[in-house]
Design a protein around this motif. Sequence first.
Motif, PDB file in Angstrom:
ATOM      1  N   UNK A  39      93.526 -14.596  21.024  1.00 44.20           N
ATOM      2  CA  UNK A  39      93.433 -14.664  22.484  1.00 44.20           C
ATOM      3  C   UNK A  39      93.556 -16.131  22.876  1.00 44.20           C
ATOM      4  N   UNK A  40      94.492 -16.402  23.774  1.00 42.87           N
ATOM      5  CA  UNK A  40      94.695 -17.760  24.263  1.00 42.87           C
ATOM      6  C   UNK A  40      94.273 -17.841  25.724  1.00 42.87           C
ATOM      7  N   UNK A  41      93.581 -18.940  26.048  1.00 40.70           N
ATOM      8  CA  UNK A  41      93.223 -19.247  27.430  1.00 40.70           C
ATOM      9  C   UNK A  41      93.794 -20.633  27.725  1.00 40.70           C
ATOM     10  N   UNK A  92      94.319 -25.821  25.979  1.00 39.82           N
ATOM     11  CA  UNK A  92      94.508 -24.562  25.252  1.00 39.82           C
ATOM     12  C   UNK A  92      93.234 -24.228  24.485  1.00 39.82           C
ATOM     13  N   UNK A  93      92.758 -23.003  24.656  1.00 39.96           N
ATOM     14  CA  UNK A  93      91.592 -22.509  23.920  1.00 39.96           C
ATOM     15  C   UNK A  93      92.016 -21.216  23.244  1.00 39.96           C
ATOM     16  N   UNK A  94      91.849 -21.150  21.927  1.00 40.74           N
ATOM     17  CA  UNK A  94      92.298 -20.004  21.136  1.00 40.74           C
ATOM     18  C   UNK A  94      91.107 -19.385  20.411  1.00 40.74           C
ATOM     19  N   UNK A  95      90.947 -18.082  20.592  1.00 46.78           N
ATOM     20  CA  UNK A  95      89.942 -17.310  19.852  1.00 46.78           C
ATOM     21  C   UNK A  95      90.722 -16.502  18.827  1.00 46.78           C
ATOM     22  N   UNK A  96      90.377 -16.664  17.548  1.00 45.94           N
ATOM     23  CA  UNK A  96      91.122 -16.005  16.487  1.00 45.94           C
ATOM     24  C   UNK A  96      90.165 -15.235  15.585  1.00 45.94           C
ATOM     25  N   UNK A  97      90.459 -13.956  15.409  1.00 46.58           N
ATOM     26  CA  UNK A  97      89.699 -13.115  14.489  1.00 46.58           C
ATOM     27  C   UNK A  97      90.626 -12.725  13.345  1.00 46.58           C
ATOM     28  N   UNK A  98      90.241 -13.092  12.123  1.00 45.67           N
ATOM     29  CA  UNK A  98      91.026 -12.774  10.930  1.00 45.67           C
ATOM     30  C   UNK A  98      90.300 -11.726  10.109  1.00 45.67           C
ATOM     31  N   UNK A  99      91.043 -10.684   9.714  1.00 46.02           N
ATOM     32  CA  UNK A  99      90.489  -9.607   8.892  1.00 46.02           C
ATOM     33  C   UNK A  99      91.344  -9.463   7.635  1.00 46.02           C
ATOM     34  N   UNK A 100      90.684  -9.233   6.515  1.00 46.37           N
ATOM     35  CA  UNK A 100      91.367  -9.103   5.233  1.00 46.37           C
ATOM     36  C   UNK A 100      90.976  -7.760   4.619  1.00 46.37           C
ATOM     37  N   UNK A 101      91.980  -6.889   4.482  1.00 45.14           N
ATOM     38  CA  UNK A 101      91.730  -5.528   4.010  1.00 45.14           C
ATOM     39  C   UNK A 101      92.382  -5.318   2.650  1.00 45.14           C
ATOM     40  N   UNK A 112      82.227 -16.683  13.126  1.00 44.46           N
ATOM     41  CA  UNK A 112      81.747 -15.532  12.356  1.00 44.46           C
ATOM     42  C   UNK A 112      82.352 -15.624  10.968  1.00 44.46           C
ATOM     43  N   UNK A 113      81.511 -15.467   9.961  1.00 41.53           N
ATOM     44  CA  UNK A 113      81.974 -15.572   8.585  1.00 41.53           C
ATOM     45  C   UNK A 113      81.381 -14.445   7.770  1.00 41.53           C
ATOM     46  N   UNK A 114      82.251 -13.562   7.292  1.00 39.66           N
ATOM     47  CA  UNK A 114      81.830 -12.451   6.438  1.00 39.66           C
ATOM     48  C   UNK A 114      82.933 -12.205   5.406  1.00 39.66           C
ATOM     49  N   UNK A 115      83.228 -13.254   4.639  1.00 39.13           N
ATOM     50  CA  UNK A 115      84.275 -13.126   3.623  1.00 39.13           C
ATOM     51  C   UNK A 115      83.779 -12.276   2.479  1.00 39.13           C
ATOM     52  N   UNK A 116      84.600 -11.434   1.921  1.00 37.37           N
ATOM     53  CA  UNK A 116      86.059 -11.453   2.021  1.00 37.37           C
ATOM     54  C   UNK A 116      86.637 -10.624   3.166  1.00 37.37           C
ATOM     55  N   UNK A 117      85.791 -10.016   4.005  1.00 37.80           N
ATOM     56  CA  UNK A 117      86.305  -9.130   5.058  1.00 37.80           C
ATOM     57  C   UNK A 117      86.832  -9.856   6.294  1.00 37.80           C
ATOM     58  N   UNK A 118      86.108 -10.869   6.783  1.00 39.74           N
ATOM     59  CA  UNK A 118      86.462 -11.436   8.086  1.00 39.74           C
ATOM     60  C   UNK A 118      86.091 -12.911   8.208  1.00 39.74           C
ATOM     61  N   UNK A 119      86.893 -13.610   9.018  1.00 36.26           N
ATOM     62  CA  UNK A 119      86.635 -14.999   9.390  1.00 36.26           C
ATOM     63  C   UNK A 119      87.135 -15.170  10.818  1.00 36.26           C
ATOM     64  N   UNK A 120      86.218 -15.522  11.716  1.00 35.46           N
ATOM     65  CA  UNK A 120      86.569 -15.720  13.119  1.00 35.46           C
ATOM     66  C   UNK A 120      86.381 -17.194  13.464  1.00 35.46           C
ATOM     67  N   UNK A 121      87.325 -17.701  14.254  1.00 35.70           N
ATOM     68  CA  UNK A 121      87.337 -19.124  14.591  1.00 35.70           C
ATOM     69  C   UNK A 121      87.707 -19.301  16.054  1.00 35.70           C
ATOM     70  N   UNK A 122      87.339 -20.453  16.601  1.00 34.56           N
ATOM     71  CA  UNK A 122      87.906 -20.871  17.885  1.00 34.56           C
ATOM     72  C   UNK A 122      88.563 -22.224  17.670  1.00 34.56           C
ATOM     73  N   UNK A 123      89.617 -22.467  18.446  1.00 30.98           N
ATOM     74  CA  UNK A 123      90.329 -23.740  18.414  1.00 30.98           C
ATOM     75  C   UNK A 123      90.424 -24.244  19.843  1.00 30.98           C
ATOM     76  N   UNK A 124      89.923 -25.452  20.073  1.00 33.55           N
ATOM     77  CA  UNK A 124      89.904 -26.023  21.413  1.00 33.55           C
ATOM     78  C   UNK A 124      90.747 -27.299  21.405  1.00 33.55           C
ATOM     79  N   UNK A 125      91.883 -27.243  22.105  1.00 39.50           N
ATOM     80  CA  UNK A 125      92.768 -28.400  22.228  1.00 39.50           C
ATOM     81  C   UNK A 125      92.964 -28.680  23.717  1.00 39.50           C
ATOM     82  N   UNK A 126      93.663 -29.749  24.016  1.00 38.50           N
ATOM     83  CA  UNK A 126      93.893 -30.100  25.412  1.00 38.50           C
ATOM     84  C   UNK A 126      94.610 -28.965  26.131  1.00 38.50           C
TER      85      UNK A 126
END
Length: 150
Positions: free
Chosen positions: A108-110, A85-94, A69-83
């Motif tokens: 959120x880590x799985x 470990x799966x990370x869901x990251x939501x970044x908000x800029x206020x 999800x990309x809505x800069x300058x307000x938000x950027x959401x990413x996922x990171x998939x490693x061996x």
Amino acid sequence: MEYTLDIEIKLPRNQVIEKFDNEENLKYWQKGFIGMEHLSGQKGKTGAISKLTYKMGKREIEMIETITFLDLPEALHLTFDAKNVYNIQENYFEELSNGNTKWTSKNEFKFSGFMKFMGFIMPSAFKKQSYSYMQDFKSFAEEGKSVLNN
């Protein structure tokens, strides 16, 4: 495992985003960052997939980053998939009334395999690492400090 962190950066939001959204800057605030390789999708846009490589201790870690999800300058959401470990990251800029920027990062880590055990016995290590990246970004953005000099 889920947690939310935030940090105040003493810069206007547009300047924070300019520094945050530039992959050339990653090496200055992410310890161990080696490189980023674009794999698919339109670079820097929702759906883009890249491979990130980090040196952690004596090991090299690779992870696949997807912009979800990309809505800069307000938000950027990413996922990171490693061996394991799966990370869901939501970044908000206020934008704050004092002209500064509040960066909030929801994570959120799985885990699977051995990392299930690590996530269970050392959950604070993940939170500490995330906050360390945030502090290093703040130092880079505000003062031009680089983790390359450490």
